[in-house]
Structures are given as C-alpha cells and as structure tokens.
Design a protein around this motif. Structure first.
Motif, PDB file in Angstrom:
ATOM      1  N   PRO A 266       2.904  67.427   0.111  1.00 17.91           N
ATOM      2  CA  PRO A 266       3.546  67.864   1.355  1.00 17.91           C
ATOM      3  C   PRO A 266       3.271  66.894   2.499  1.00 17.91           C
ATOM      4  N   PHE A 267       4.199  66.873   3.457  1.00 14.97           N
ATOM      5  CA  PHE A 267       4.031  66.015   4.624  1.00 14.97           C
ATOM      6  C   PHE A 267       3.080  66.685   5.605  1.00 14.97           C
ATOM      7  N   LYS A 268       2.117  65.901   6.123  1.00 11.76           N
ATOM      8  CA  LYS A 268       1.145  66.410   7.091  1.00 11.76           C
ATOM      9  C   LYS A 268       1.077  65.468   8.286  1.00 11.76           C
ATOM     10  N   PHE A 269       1.041  66.065   9.484  1.00  9.15           N
ATOM     11  CA  PHE A 269       0.924  65.260  10.694  1.00  9.15           C
ATOM     12  C   PHE A 269      -0.509  64.829  10.958  1.00  9.15           C
ATOM     13  N   HIS A 270      -1.460  65.460  10.262  1.00 12.44           N
ATOM     14  CA  HIS A 270      -2.862  65.149  10.498  1.00 12.44           C
ATOM     15  C   HIS A 270      -3.174  63.710  10.085  1.00 12.44           C
ATOM     16  N   GLY A 271      -3.784  62.955  10.995  1.00 15.42           N
ATOM     17  CA  GLY A 271      -4.232  61.606  10.688  1.00 15.42           C
ATOM     18  C   GLY A 271      -3.214  60.514  10.943  1.00 15.42           C
ATOM     19  N   ILE A 272      -2.022  60.862  11.457  1.00 19.75           N
ATOM     20  CA  ILE A 272      -0.999  59.830  11.696  1.00 19.75           C
ATOM     21  C   ILE A 272      -0.584  59.820  13.168  1.00 19.75           C
ATOM     22  N   THR A 273      -1.473  60.245  14.035  1.00 22.43           N
ATOM     23  CA  THR A 273      -1.137  60.345  15.455  1.00 22.43           C
ATOM     24  C   THR A 273      -0.779  58.989  16.048  1.00 22.43           C
ATOM     25  N   GLN A 400       8.952  44.619   4.170  1.00 19.85           N
ATOM     26  CA  GLN A 400       9.050  46.076   4.043  1.00 19.85           C
ATOM     27  C   GLN A 400       9.427  46.488   2.630  1.00 19.85           C
ATOM     28  N   ASN A 401      10.332  45.743   2.000  1.00 20.45           N
ATOM     29  CA  ASN A 401      10.701  46.066   0.615  1.00 20.45           C
ATOM     30  C   ASN A 401       9.504  45.959  -0.319  1.00 20.45           C
ATOM     31  N   LEU A 402       8.692  44.917  -0.139  1.00 19.75           N
ATOM     32  CA  LEU A 402       7.480  44.779  -0.953  1.00 19.75           C
ATOM     33  C   LEU A 402       6.555  45.977  -0.767  1.00 19.75           C
ATOM     34  N   PHE A 403       6.364  46.389   0.474  1.00 25.36           N
ATOM     35  CA  PHE A 403       5.459  47.504   0.774  1.00 25.36           C
ATOM     36  C   PHE A 403       5.969  48.807   0.168  1.00 25.36           C
ATOM     37  N   ILE A 404       7.263  49.100   0.350  1.00 19.71           N
ATOM     38  CA  ILE A 404       7.800  50.374  -0.135  1.00 19.71           C
ATOM     39  C   ILE A 404       7.806  50.417  -1.659  1.00 19.71           C
ATOM     40  N   ALA A 510       4.176  55.973   8.821  1.00 19.99           N
ATOM     41  CA  ALA A 510       4.795  56.794   9.867  1.00 19.99           C
ATOM     42  C   ALA A 510       5.454  55.924  10.928  1.00 19.99           C
ATOM     43  N   PHE A 511       4.780  54.847  11.304  1.00 16.75           N
ATOM     44  CA  PHE A 511       5.331  53.930  12.310  1.00 16.75           C
ATOM     45  C   PHE A 511       6.613  53.265  11.802  1.00 16.75           C
ATOM     46  N   LEU A 512       6.586  52.760  10.560  1.00 14.76           N
ATOM     47  CA  LEU A 512       7.770  52.116   9.999  1.00 14.76           C
ATOM     48  C   LEU A 512       8.908  53.121   9.790  1.00 14.76           C
ATOM     49  N   PHE A 513       8.569  54.365   9.464  1.00 10.77           N
ATOM     50  CA  PHE A 513       9.580  55.417   9.317  1.00 10.77           C
ATOM     51  C   PHE A 513      10.379  55.596  10.605  1.00 10.77           C
ATOM     52  N   ALA A 565      13.913  57.215   4.502  1.00  8.71           N
ATOM     53  CA  ALA A 565      13.657  58.255   3.496  1.00  8.71           C
ATOM     54  C   ALA A 565      12.550  57.836   2.536  1.00  8.71           C
ATOM     55  N   SER A 566      12.559  56.571   2.113  1.00 11.44           N
ATOM     56  CA  SER A 566      11.524  56.079   1.197  1.00 11.44           C
ATOM     57  C   SER A 566      10.158  56.062   1.868  1.00 11.44           C
ATOM     58  N   LEU A 567      10.099  55.687   3.137  1.00  9.05           N
ATOM     59  CA  LEU A 567       8.826  55.659   3.871  1.00  9.05           C
ATOM     60  C   LEU A 567       8.284  57.068   4.100  1.00  9.05           C
ATOM     61  N   PHE A 568       9.183  58.036   4.258  1.00  9.91           N
ATOM     62  CA  PHE A 568       8.726  59.429   4.358  1.00  9.91           C
ATOM     63  C   PHE A 568       8.033  59.842   3.063  1.00  9.91           C
ATOM     64  N   GLU A 569       8.620  59.446   1.936  1.00 11.96           N
ATOM     65  CA  GLU A 569       7.995  59.740   0.638  1.00 11.96           C
ATOM     66  C   GLU A 569       6.660  59.014   0.490  1.00 11.96           C
TER      67      GLU A 569
END
Length: 574
Positions: A266-273, A400-404, A510-513, A565-569
């Motif tokens: 699940p997606f959590k906002f904790h730790g990505i402020t 970015q493609n390499l990272f994802i 989160a930033f790249l998203f 969408a991929s970065l969210f995953e």
C-alpha cells in the motif's frame, strides 16, 4: 519416455501460439484500416468524410460491447469456479486512475452531445450517435477492467484472444482519433500565433472542420467547443491506459502461473515528506508557468519571446533536479547487493517496453531542436535556452528509465520477518538485550509476575536440570548474552543504514512522481515550445517539422503519465 511425456505439451502449445499470431494479425489489420481512414479524413481525401470514420469507430465499439457482455455473462454463470489471477496486473491505483480519466471522458461525451444538439441542422447523425455509444462503451469497459483485469483465461481461449485484441486496437484507434482531433486544434492555434513571432514567410492556412451553419445558442456553443479541447488530454490518457491493461489480459490468456501470494504494497505518506514538498513546489510553479505562457504567447513578439524564455529556464531547472535525484537513486542501488526478480511477468515487461518506446518521441524532438540550433543561420536569444533544455530532456529520460526499470525488477525485502525471527532466536537463547518492550514482556516472564516463574522457552532444555547445573548454565548464559548483544547491535546498525537508504529512495520516487505529473501538464494543455519556437520550422520546413511534432508529441505526453504511474508503483514497492 521423456520425449513421449513432453509431446503433449508441445502439441498443446502450438494451437495456442497459432491463435495468438492469428489474433494479433487480425488486430493489426483492424488498426491499419482505421488509421488510413483517419488519415484520409485528416487530409480531406475525396469521398471520405468524418461520418465514415465515426461509423467505423462506432461499429468497432459495438462489437467490443457485445464481446464484453458475453464475457461478463459467462463469468456470472461460472462465479463459483476458482480462477487463476495475475497479481501484478490491474493494480488498484491503476484502476482508480483509469476511473478518474473515464469520468472526465464522460464529461467530454456530454459536451459533444450538447455541441451536436446546437449544430444538429448541419451535422451528420453519426456525430450524435458517436458520443452516446462512446459513453456506454466507457462505462462498461471500466466495469470490465475493475472486475476482470487480473483474469488468466483458460477456457474459450481462441475466441477470447480475438475479443481481447479487438478491444486493444479499438482503444488504440479511439486514442488515435483523439490525438488527431486535439493536434489539429493545436495546429490551428499555432498557425495563428506564428505571425506574432515574425515568421511572416510561412503560409497560414487553417485546417477548419467547423460546422457550416449557425449555432442555436451562441454561449453554450462557445462553452462546448472550447471545453472539448481542454478535456481531450484526459480522454487520450484513458484510452491508452485501457489498451495497455487489455493487452496484459491478452498476454495472460492460457498462461500458467505459480501459485504464490504477492505481498500487498500500500501507498504510505509516512517518510516521504521531503520528496512531496519539493514535488508540490515543482507542480505549483509549473501550473503557474503554463498559465502565464498561454496568456502571453501570441500577444506580441516580445511577450512571446519572454514566455518561451520563462518556460525554458523553468524546465531546465526542473530537469536538472530530476537528473540529480535519479543519479543519487542509481548510486544507492549500486551500493546495495540485492538480486533481481527475473520471473515471467507480462505487465512488468510491458511497462519497461513502453518507457523506452515512448521516450523515443521526445528524444526525436530534442535531437531535431539540437540540429536546428546548430544549422540555423540566425539565433534569437530565446532559442539558445532550447539547447540545454533539449540535452537535459535526453539525459533525464535516460537516467529515469534506468531507475524505474531496475526498481520494478528488484525483489522486495523481507525485513520484518527477519527481525521477528532474530528477536525470537536471540531471546530464547537468554539474551539480556531487549529489542522491544513487547517481546521482553512476553519472553522474559513478565506475563506472570505473581508466580515469579520464568517460562521454559527462555531456558531451553535446561529447565529440568536447573538445580543440578545452575552455576554452569548461568555462566554459559552470560557468555551467550554478551555474544548476542554484540550481534544485535551489529544488526541494528545495518538495519538503520538500510532504512535510511529506503527512505531516500522513497523520497526520490515521490519527487520524480510529482515532477512527471508536472511535465505532463504543459504539452497536454497546449504549452508546446516545439510549435512556438519557430527555429525548427525554418531549418526543416513548416510542414515536415509539424508532421514530426504531431507524430512524436503524443508519445512524449504518454511517457510522462506512464512514468508517473510506474514511479507510484516504485514508491509503494520500496
């Protein structure tokens, strides 16, 4: 014996592969016929009108509706059967995203119906039937994807292959129709603005498909005609998302999967402020830049040049930040020693292929701009900002493609299970170091303070011999306690470093998203310096460059949404 045992699998796989090839060829021919029809309408071919194109699309949608109703009916009758599911396909956040785009698409269809009613005297009936059919098609298709996107079909496989591939290419043709309609509108606006930048040598010929009659209600007609083009970007994203989800369903037909439970992420906002704050700053500033750009561009030559300069400077800053974040993430991955998940996964393979394939669209535009800057004889000041912008676009997508792709192929950590196991083993051996209060209370005997007894779990096999070997056991336990205390401290130091790396990666994702969502907005809503720059049109010619932009821009726009969408995953998985 091995050959005889293996022969049924070979014989069984051949019809399946044959059906896959036949259905794919059917879909490709379906798409090519529609593509040529769309092209013929766009260039005003003799004997081809918009009603012919819409009739073809309506027919395809009706066939898909019949197939989906048949599939849903058959699924209801076989509800008690246990079906295989692809846990990687049709994620909930993806379904929510396509539902949001579908809702806006329904608003677009209502605008088209209103537009048809106001111009009904001179429009073909197909222009009224099309949005109604499309609205019904959208509602049923979203319901179908919510319920059956994860299915692995094992019955009526040949028929289902044709039904699913028909749905894939129907959505691709609807996407193509939306892209073309929106591009023609953007091109007309671009031609009107070119004269303000001083490019008077370019012939301005508007490609007008406006109705040849007066509107019954002028105000409503203006709202409908203008609102339609602001809603098209969401309609375009809806159809491309639907086609990708249906393609994964098609690839899963007849597939054999290993039965193992995938861990929910699940997606959590904790730790990505930190990542969210920086990303929201980029998103807010991008929206402000787009608003100013659309207001200033085309007003005068000076205002247009200032708008282009402002856009380039903002984009250069954002792309530089994204490159830095991506490099940091890749360096963290290089410091880790974690294996990659190479299991067969159609959804993950499609994600990687789409990232690289759609990135080629913006790479083509960037190399065209670089070549134009090198070859042009005159260089207005604002065009020089286009050079670092184009270079950064190429580098940023590469990083970015390499990272994802590496992120979606990395195996998930099982830190929690390891910590729990270590706690139980450590305390059962008599460690005096408390890892958590809950385990200390459970295993160190505080659950029964009245009796003063210590559970035998802590003392292993020495419970019954406590009086005989008390002193010896106490000495051995002291030595064991010291050894395990040191191992626990070492484990916690390693775990702390791992958690810090994960926190940094989650913030970067989160930033790249949010940055990719930000960079999706300008081209989707008409902020396209590739049109307004003008330098490329002088070097390559107006018509050739416009063709290149119209072909490459849809892929560039889709790349940003697909990357988001991929970065969210990735954020959920990290």
């Amino acid at each position: 014996m091995e050959k005889a045992a293996g022969s049924p699998s070979v014989g069984g796989s051949y019809p399946q592969k044959n059906a896959e090839i036949l259905s794919s060829q059917y879909g490709i021919n379906l798409f090519l016929a529609g593509l040529l029809l769309t092209f013929a309408w766009a260039v005003h071919a003799v004997g081809i009108s918009k009603s012919h194109l819409l009739s073809y699309l309506i027919t395809l949608m009706l066939i898909q509706l019949l197939w989906m109703l048949w599939y849903l009916g058959r699924s209801c009758t076989q509800r008690r059967l246990i079906r295989d599911k692809d846990t990687h396909a049709g994620a909930r956040w993806l379904k929510c995203g396509i539902t949001l785009f579908a809702v806006i698409t329904l608003i677009l269809d209502s605008f088209k119906i209103g537009y048809y009613i106001d111009f009904s005297n001179c429009l073909s009936p197909t222009e009224g039937i099309f949005p109604v059919t499309h609205a019904v098609h959208t509602i049923l298709q979203v319901y179908f994807l919510w319920c059956h996107a994860k299915d692995i079909i094992q019955s009526f496989k040949t028929l289902e292959r044709f039904g699913v591939i028909h749905s894939v290419f129907t959505n691709l043709l609807l996407w193509t129709n939306g892209v073309l309609t929106e591009s023609k509108h953007q091109l007309n606006e671009h031609k009107e603005r070119l004269i303000t930048l001083g490019f008077g040598n370019i012939t301005i010929v508007l490609d007008d498909h406006a109705p040849q009659c007066n509107c019954t209600t002028t105000t409503l007609c203006s709202i409908f005609s203008q609102g339609i083009y602001y809603l098209y970007p969401f309609n375009i994203e809806y159809h491309i998302l639907a086609s990708t989800m249906l393609y994964v369903l098609w690839k899963n037909i007849g597939r054999k999967v290993e039965h193992h439970q995938q861990r929910k992420t699940p997606f959590k906002f904790h730790g990505i402020t930190v990542g969210m704050i920086f990303g929201l700053v980029v998103l807010t500033s991008t929206i402000a830049i787009v608003v100013v750009y659309l207001i200033q561009i085309g007003r005068s030559k000076i205002k247009s040049e200032l708008a282009l300069t402002m856009f380039y400077l903002h984009a250069i800053f954002v792309l530089a930040l994204m490159c830095t974040a991506g490099i940091v993430a890749l360096l963290i991955y290089r410091l880790e020693d974690r294996s990659l998940d190479n299991s067969k996964n159609p959804a993950r393979k499609l994600d990687a292929e789409l990232l690289v394939g759609t990135a080629a669209g913006s790479w083509l535009l960037s190399w065209g701009s670089i070549l134009a800057i090198i070859c042009a004889q005159a260089h207005p000041k604002y065009t020089w900002y286009n050079l670092p912008y184009s270079v950064l676009v190429i580098i940023e997508k590469y990083i970015q493609n390499l990272f994802i792709i590496e992120s979606i192929h990395r195996e998930q950590e099982k830190v929690n299970d390891d910590i729990k196991t270590l706690r139980i083993v450590t305390i059962s051996r008599g460690s005096s170091l408390s890892l958590t209060p809950s385990y200390k209370e459970i295993y160190n005997g505080r659950a029964a303070p009245e009796s003063g007894e210590v559970p035998c779990l802590l003392k292993g096999s020495g419970c019954g011999r406590e009086n005989d070997h008390g002193a010896k056991e106490e000495t051995s336990q002291d030595k064991s306690s010291v050894m395990h205390s040191a191992s626990d401290i070492s484990f916690y130091s390693r775990n702390s470093v791992t958690n810090n790396k994960r926190r940094i990666l989650k913030n970067i994702a989160a930033f790249l998203f949010l940055c990719n969502l930000s960079l999706w907005i300008p081209p989707a809503f008409g902020c396209r310096p590739e049109y307004d720059n003008g330098l490329e049109e002088i070097v390559f010619g107006f018509e050739p460059w416009i063709i290149v932009v119209n072909l490459a821009m849809p892929f560039s726009i889709f790349y940003r949404m697909h990357s988001a969408a991929s970065l969210f995953e990735v954020n959920c998985k990290t």
